[in-house]
Structure formats: structure tokens, C-alpha cells
Design a protein around this motif. Sequence first.
Motif, PDB file in Angstrom:
ATOM      1  N   VAL A  58      -8.508   4.591  -1.722  1.00 46.56           N
ATOM      2  CA  VAL A  58      -8.122   3.220  -1.369  1.00 46.56           C
ATOM      3  C   VAL A  58      -9.395   2.448  -1.029  1.00 46.56           C
ATOM      4  CG1 VAL A  58      -6.792   1.771   0.214  1.00 46.56           C
ATOM      5  CG2 VAL A  58      -5.885   3.996  -0.510  1.00 46.56           C
ATOM      6  N   LEU A  89      -5.624  10.678   1.591  1.00 44.78           N
ATOM      7  CA  LEU A  89      -6.521   9.968   0.674  1.00 44.78           C
ATOM      8  C   LEU A  89      -7.761   9.444   1.399  1.00 44.78           C
ATOM      9  CD1 LEU A  89      -3.822   7.905  -1.256  1.00 44.78           C
ATOM     10  CD2 LEU A  89      -4.828  10.105  -1.895  1.00 44.78           C
ATOM     11  N   ILE A 139      -4.035   0.257   7.417  1.00 46.43           N
ATOM     12  CA  ILE A 139      -4.269   0.815   6.077  1.00 46.43           C
ATOM     13  C   ILE A 139      -4.805   2.235   6.207  1.00 46.43           C
ATOM     14  CG2 ILE A 139      -5.532   0.545   3.895  1.00 46.43           C
ATOM     15  CD1 ILE A 139      -5.628  -2.473   4.466  1.00 46.43           C
ATOM     16  N   ALA A 140      -5.720   2.423   7.177  1.00 39.52           N
ATOM     17  CA  ALA A 140      -6.317   3.754   7.380  1.00 39.52           C
ATOM     18  C   ALA A 140      -5.232   4.780   7.705  1.00 39.52           C
ATOM     19  CB  ALA A 140      -7.360   3.697   8.490  1.00 39.52           C
ATOM     20  N   ILE A 151       1.135   4.207  -2.824  1.00 45.45           N
ATOM     21  CA  ILE A 151       0.743   5.579  -2.454  1.00 45.45           C
ATOM     22  C   ILE A 151       1.891   6.558  -2.691  1.00 45.45           C
ATOM     23  CG2 ILE A 151       0.187   7.043  -0.449  1.00 45.45           C
ATOM     24  CD1 ILE A 151      -1.601   4.730   0.562  1.00 45.45           C
ATOM     25  N   TYR A 159       0.843  -1.209   0.000  1.00 42.23           N
ATOM     26  CA  TYR A 159       0.000   0.000   0.000  1.00 42.23           C
ATOM     27  C   TYR A 159       0.871   1.249   0.000  1.00 42.23           C
ATOM     28  CZ  TYR A 159      -4.355  -2.571   0.933  1.00 42.23           C
ATOM     29  OH  TYR A 159      -5.441  -3.390   0.823  1.00 42.23           O
ATOM     30  N   GLN A 160       1.863   1.231   0.943  1.00 47.04           N
ATOM     31  CA  GLN A 160       2.725   2.399   1.108  1.00 47.04           C
ATOM     32  C   GLN A 160       3.444   2.743  -0.192  1.00 47.04           C
ATOM     33  OE1 GLN A 160       3.083   4.121   4.403  1.00 47.04           O
ATOM     34  NE2 GLN A 160       3.493   5.571   2.736  1.00 47.04           N
ATOM     35  N   ARG A 188     -11.299  -1.224   0.129  1.00 50.27           N
ATOM     36  CA  ARG A 188     -11.230  -2.575   0.655  1.00 50.27           C
ATOM     37  C   ARG A 188     -12.571  -3.222   0.358  1.00 50.27           C
ATOM     38  NH1 ARG A 188     -11.906  -6.488   5.162  1.00 50.27           N
ATOM     39  NH2 ARG A 188     -14.029  -5.696   5.073  1.00 50.27           N
ATOM     40  N   LEU A 244     -10.428   6.425   2.327  1.00 52.79           N
ATOM     41  CA  LEU A 244     -10.488   4.969   2.474  1.00 52.79           C
ATOM     42  C   LEU A 244     -11.949   4.524   2.488  1.00 52.79           C
ATOM     43  CD1 LEU A 244      -9.068   2.261   3.005  1.00 52.79           C
ATOM     44  CD2 LEU A 244      -9.175   2.779   5.449  1.00 52.79           C
ATOM     45  N   THR A 250      -3.243   5.666   4.607  1.00 52.05           N
ATOM     46  CA  THR A 250      -4.140   6.324   3.642  1.00 52.05           C
ATOM     47  C   THR A 250      -4.360   7.782   4.051  1.00 52.05           C
ATOM     48  OG1 THR A 250      -5.274   4.241   3.278  1.00 52.05           O
ATOM     49  CG2 THR A 250      -6.400   6.199   2.507  1.00 52.05           C
ATOM     50  N   HIS A 251      -4.631   7.986   5.341  1.00 47.48           N
ATOM     51  CA  HIS A 251      -4.939   9.339   5.824  1.00 47.48           C
ATOM     52  C   HIS A 251      -3.692  10.232   5.869  1.00 47.48           C
ATOM     53  CE1 HIS A 251      -8.797   7.538   7.692  1.00 47.48           C
ATOM     54  NE2 HIS A 251      -8.986   7.929   6.453  1.00 47.48           N
TER      55      HIS A 251
END
Length: 453
Positions: free
Chosen positions: A220, A251, A242-243, A212, A208-209, A222, A253, A246-247
Motif C-alpha cells: 500500500v 501488507l 490505513i496502517a 485488500i 482500502y479495506q 501513500r 505500507l 494494512t498490517h
Amino acid sequence: MTKADFSKIPSVDVLISSPKSSKLISMFGRPLVVEAIRQLLEEIRGHVEDPNFQLPTPPIILKQVEQKLEKWTSAKLHPVINATGVILHTNLGRSPISKAASEAMAVVSQSYSTLEYDIQKGKRGSRYSHSEDQLVRLTGAESAMVVNNNAAALLLILSALARRRRVLISRTQLIEIGGGFRIPEVMKQSGAILEEIGSTNKVHLNDYQKAIDELPIGLVLRAHRSNFKIIGFSAEPNMKEIAEITHQAGLILVDDLGSGTFIDTAQFGLEHETTVQEALEAGADLVCFSGDKLLGGPQAGIIVGKKKLIDKLKKHPMARAIRADKAALAGLSATLLHYLKDEAKSTIPIWQMISMDVDSINKRVRNWIKVLKTGELIEGDSAVGGGSLPGELLPTYLLSIKVEKPEKIMKKLRQQEPPIIARVQDDRIVFDPRTILDHQEKDFLSSLQKAFA
Ligand SMILES: *Cc1c(COP(=O)(O)O)cnc(C)c1O
């Protein structure tokens, strides 16, 4: 049919003026009766070259007309008895709803309503207002919105928030739900660009990282694996992790929970299904789920989450095309009220079924055997089904009846009124009491007696 017979075929006028036809007209209306007589006479004339065909008498013709009319006018969508033990049976209409919910749907359909009218202000209101407060209270979300179904909810989210932008999703979640609903295709429809990461069995936080950091990602996603399981060498980072990343990147989620439940399924010996509240707590900005899976309400797609995002969804042109109808909104609101009043497990049929105690199921089967004077009690499993808790079973007791030709009896069972849908297990037909509703039990037993007679 002989030439003499052919000339004796009665006319439409003669048949339509018989007393029997008057009765048919009062039941089915004149145009349909005339049409049925015409068609039948046409069929009879088609036998002109057939020496073995005997011209039916007018009473027999009218009997056949009546059968035609009954076939033409019988409801195509009608109740069945689900004896399969699959609680959320997609082909059988997913969740039956509570009495209060079905009454609310009927009442709002039979009169005018406050669908888009604000009684306080005496002017135009919003159809989104009806369940919003309830959903906010139940889930702790900032805002909520209801659309026609969950597939539509996801399509709206992607169209409104990720059109022409990259949507990050793990390959472990590129699911097909059924009926052609596949995540990659929904993405295409919405105009979003699919950005896959990880492998079929594993995805790491680092995947993910990396995506991004390296790509201009818009959102993103799920998606819940609603109808299958990955077992063995498999891993996914949790939603909190993930949150966080993402934040950090600013972005959005989104969590497509699929079934969506407010109740912890672990208390019934089932696997724990992420609740809507948990998905929000873990950091999802939007969570979407169905109204007629584990919620146990009418068909609907529910979106809860950040107010800023939901306001954007409400304004998107697609929202108008996928709006929920008033009956569904009324039924959903009545269903949500059961959760608010903490009475869901005793009032919503699917939770009654999931929480049903096996001793009472055992008793029901014993009682059936007494009434039917046939069959035996065996142990078995019920399934939750319908895109939730894949592979999860609930122990049950079944009525098992040994028959010579199971398929023949199964067909007979389907011809009952209401039709009975059962399961074949080896050379036996089995019936699971768990999914047979109380008000259907009497019909079930008398139909069974007829089918096995
Ligand atoms: C069932 C499901 C959907 C589709 O929901 P509908 O209410 O049937 O439109 C979408 N996503 C997931 C993960 C599901 O399980």
C-alpha cells in the motif's frame, strides 16, 4: 572583402606565434587556441563574396579568438543570485547547503576516504553505513539507506518489494511532481501493477479495506501531494487508520513524503507538514524523502523504516545503479549533524530563510534603497516552493523598482556576474531579500547598480 584582402588573411602559423597568442596559450592551452584561430579564419573566409565585409586586423582577429575561448571555457553550471523569494527553487538547484556541509563535500572529494572501508576492521565496509546511525537516531526508525534521489528511492522500493504485484494507491495521490515523474509511470517502470481506489477528491478507509479483501495486494502506497492542494469536498483517512488495516492483512505500507522534514513547519506560521518521525509513528513501514528539499542538504533519496525491508533494498541489483556519490553522502552526513545538534534552524540556509524575521527583511530593503538611491519598499510574499507546502506563503518585504521595459532589465540582470534572477510584478521588478544569501549581498547591490545605470 576584395580578392586582394582574401590573399591577406593571415595564416594560423603567423597568428599563433604572436605574443598575444602566447598569452592565450598560457590561459587556455595550445590545442584550444589553434582550434579557435582555425574556426575564426574559416568564418572570415566565409565572407569572400561579401563586398561590405572588411578584413579585420590581426589584433582584432586575436581579440575575437579570445572571446571565443572565453565562451568555450566558461562554466556552464555556476552560482546565481536568487532574488525571487522562492526558497526551494527547483530550476535554481533547490536547497543551498550549509557551510559545514559544503566543506565536508569538498574535503571528501579532494582525498581518499572511508567510502567503502571499515577503519576499525581494516577491511571492506559499506557506503550505506555513513548516515544510517544518524538517520536512525533522528527518526527512531530501525534502519536507513541513502540513494541518489527520492525518485530513485521510490523506484527501488517498488521494484524490490512489489514487482508483478498490485500496489494500492488512492486516486487523490496519483501525482506528477515535474520532470515527467508521475506515480503511475514510476509504477510501470518498476513492474508493479497500479491498483487505484477512491475518486479524485475522496477516498474512504472502506475503499482500502475492500481492495485488500478482494484483491491480492502486495503493497500500500501513500504519496504526498507536494505541489498542489485539494480544497473543497475532499477527504482521506489518516495514516494510522490505513496502517492498521494494512498490517492486519500482513501488507507493507510505504509513505512517499516527498520533501520530508524533521522540523515542524507550523512554528513558522506555515501549514503543518507531516514530519518523518510522524510518518513512522503513524505506522509506515518505509518512508522515503528527498535530501535537497526541506532537509536542506545535497541531492539524495533517503529511505527509513523496517530493517528487514531495508536489508532487502540494499541487496537489490538496482541499488547499485542509483547509489549516492561520496560527496553527497559527506554533505548529507554534515547536514544531519546540524539536526542532531539542534542547530538546524541557525545553520541550514533554507531554515534560516524560512525563520527569517520580517523586521530584519524590512531593514535590509531600507538599507538597499539607501545604497542604490532608487526603488521602494513594498509588502509581498515569499514561497517555500520546490515540491513542499504548496500555496503556502511567508509574508516578506520587497525592493520594488519601476521600469519602462521590465523584460529588458531582467535580461540585463541575468547577464551580471553572478546572474540575478528576479520577479516581475506589474510594471515593476521586485527583489526579495529572503533568498539572497549574506555572502552574495555585496555582488547583488553592485550588479543592480550596473544593470540600472
Ligand atoms: C520531490 C518528490 C519526489 C522526487 O524526489 P527527487 O529527490 O526530486 O527525486 C518524489 N515524490 C514526491 C512526493 C516528491 O515531492
